[in-house]
Design a protein around this motif. Sequence first.
Motif, PDB file in Angstrom:
ATOM      1  N   ALA A   1     -12.757  -8.530   5.847  1.00 25.21           N
ATOM      2  CA  ALA A   1     -12.320  -8.021   4.814  1.00 25.21           C
ATOM      3  C   ALA A   1     -13.589  -7.314   4.097  1.00 25.21           C
ATOM      4  CB  ALA A   1     -11.765  -8.875   3.774  1.00 25.21           C
TER       5      ALA A   1
ATOM      6  N   THR B   1      -7.790  -7.535   8.521  1.00 34.94           N
ATOM      7  CA  THR B   1      -7.103  -7.409   9.586  1.00 34.94           C
ATOM      8  C   THR B   1      -7.673  -6.693  10.768  1.00 34.94           C
ATOM      9  OG1 THR B   1      -4.758  -7.420   8.435  1.00 34.94           O
ATOM     10  CG2 THR B   1      -4.861  -6.806  10.983  1.00 34.94           C
TER      11      THR B   1
ATOM     12  N   LYS C   1      -6.476  -0.121   4.653  1.00 39.90           N
ATOM     13  CA  LYS C   1      -5.601  -1.174   4.360  1.00 39.90           C
ATOM     14  C   LYS C   1      -6.021  -2.377   5.351  1.00 39.90           C
ATOM     15  CE  LYS C   1      -1.659   1.057   5.495  1.00 39.90           C
ATOM     16  NZ  LYS C   1      -0.211   1.134   5.561  1.00 39.90           N
ATOM     17  N   LEU C   2      -6.569  -2.127   6.610  1.00 38.64           N
ATOM     18  CA  LEU C   2      -7.146  -3.056   7.558  1.00 38.64           C
ATOM     19  C   LEU C   2      -8.361  -3.819   6.812  1.00 38.64           C
ATOM     20  CD1 LEU C   2      -6.529  -1.791  11.232  1.00 38.64           C
ATOM     21  CD2 LEU C   2      -5.217  -2.892   9.707  1.00 38.64           C
ATOM     22  N   TYR C   3      -9.201  -2.955   6.275  1.00 44.72           N
ATOM     23  CA  TYR C   3     -10.337  -3.719   5.549  1.00 44.72           C
ATOM     24  C   TYR C   3      -9.993  -4.242   4.187  1.00 44.72           C
ATOM     25  CZ  TYR C   3     -14.230  -1.708   8.372  1.00 44.72           C
ATOM     26  OH  TYR C   3     -15.084  -1.335   9.673  1.00 44.72           O
ATOM     27  N   GLU C   4      -9.043  -3.877   3.549  1.00 46.33           N
ATOM     28  CA  GLU C   4      -8.459  -4.623   2.465  1.00 46.33           C
ATOM     29  C   GLU C   4      -7.812  -5.778   2.785  1.00 46.33           C
ATOM     30  OE1 GLU C   4      -5.497  -3.517  -1.233  1.00 46.33           O
ATOM     31  OE2 GLU C   4      -5.850  -2.253   0.187  1.00 46.33           O
ATOM     32  N   ARG C   5      -7.141  -5.937   3.895  1.00 47.54           N
ATOM     33  CA  ARG C   5      -6.619  -7.204   4.086  1.00 47.54           C
ATOM     34  C   ARG C   5      -7.499  -7.940   5.254  1.00 47.54           C
ATOM     35  NH1 ARG C   5      -1.249  -3.688   6.090  1.00 47.54           N
ATOM     36  NH2 ARG C   5      -0.387  -3.419   4.053  1.00 47.54           N
TER      37      ARG C   5
ATOM     38  N   SER D   1       0.746  -1.268   0.098  1.00 50.97           N
ATOM     39  CA  SER D   1       0.102  -0.029   0.102  1.00 50.97           C
ATOM     40  C   SER D   1       0.769   1.349  -0.011  1.00 50.97           C
ATOM     41  CB  SER D   1      -0.854   0.043   1.106  1.00 50.97           C
ATOM     42  OG  SER D   1      -1.772  -0.962   1.242  1.00 50.97           O
TER      43      SER D   1
END
Length: 500
Positions: A354, A350, A344-348, A3
């Motif tokens: 997701a 985490t 980034k957390l929603y993408e992964r 990212s």
Amino acid sequence: MISFLRILAAAACLLLTPLSAQAARDKIALVIGMANYQFLPPLQNTHNDASGMAETLQSIGFDVTLSLDATAQQMTQALDDFAFRSEVADLALVYFAGHGIEVQGENFLIPVDANVSSNLDVQRQSASLKQLLAAVDHARKMRIVILDSCRDNPLGDTIALEAPQAPAATAQDTRGGGGGMAAVDPDRGTLVAFAARDGQVALDGTGSNSPYAQALIQKIAQPGLEISLMFRQVRDLVLQKTGNLQEPHTYGSLTGVPFYLSGTGADGAVSLPAGTSEAWSAVKPDQEEQLLALAELGDTRSMLGLAYMRLNPNAGRFDPAAAVAFLQRAADAGAPEAQFELAKLYERGTGVAADPAKALQLYQSAALQNFADAINDLGFLHHQGGLGLPANPQKAYGFFQRAAELRHPQAQFNFAALIDDGLVPGKGPEDAAQFLYAALRSGSSDVLNLLSERPTMFTLPTRRALQSELKAKEFYQGSIDGDFGPGTQRGIRRAYGIED
């Protein structure tokens, strides 16, 4: 998906490690003290304040330039010289102690030879706060302007040089008339610190230093004190010293990377892990308590730091769900870096399920606030296709250009490569070279390595244009032939900040 670094070149996507090495990790400061005014009332403590600040900053590892009683011409030259040096510094700091005046919503710092009797005189003969901000604007990590000179123009077009002091400040001299300076809104990553909140005046003090300078000198030298907490502790000290007559205030939005003006070593250096989460995890427990208290009061940078701590799997605080909660609060309050990190957390997936659509919406929200990392990522997502977006290279180019113009080093490289490939109408080799030069000055080690090891990835006209750019800036003296031999390589390293 990586990212935080996307470098595109000649239709190939090079995914590299993020800024793994920096040549310039220096801290530089320009300290200005005005006391012996030729046409305005002299000031008692400003020389002491400036000299004390210079000595303190030097003791914690700053390369300091001290300027006392500078004329308008000398002040302008000092700011211009400092602006060029700041391009390869991690941190650039300007401190000014002297008469300052707010005129029509703009702040001006007055040199010793100014002969002012009207607003127009002030504007013509003084340095504006904008000039001080421009002098630090291109520093790579942190930019700070400190004004121990909160003054205004109390009578509009007629400046009352002998105006009586406000009743609340009679116990201690002030550095000018009552009313204070105008509030400011600096760019992200830049901090402007006023000795007094807008609308207040700064006291000169009854000792050898102003209350603000005393507090700054004490707290700046305190090892391992994170910068946002340092300025809050300065505020508390000044309130205590002045019986609540003077409240310092800071303006600006710091990045989410923790920063320390003074480390624990004799040279003022501070050793921190490279990753942001690891760096925040190194914050001392008492400072974490302060961050928690500030987060409860709505401070979004404290929320961001606390989230980073809880995203470090190698520390005892690891709690991705708690990190999501901190980031969500900060994102809801409009903090673009929190929106970017939460994306980034929603993408992964985490710490939260997701959700590509939610991730894309958060990237877009951060980009709308000109958060360059998010804009560059959106360029990558549109170029490759991702998070439900179809591949659309033409649309991606606009994102790369926008991020490049916001001085995002990887986007600067991306856009230079696109120009070099002939994919950007209306732009040619000179434009590509200017973006490559800017990426070097921004401190991108990846760009330095690529230009050093793979210069022929760019066309001959772009290489020649970059040599011309280096020559114009006096980093290179050789032929404009596109051959990146030892002379050109030395010029590239010098532009980056490495002196052989």
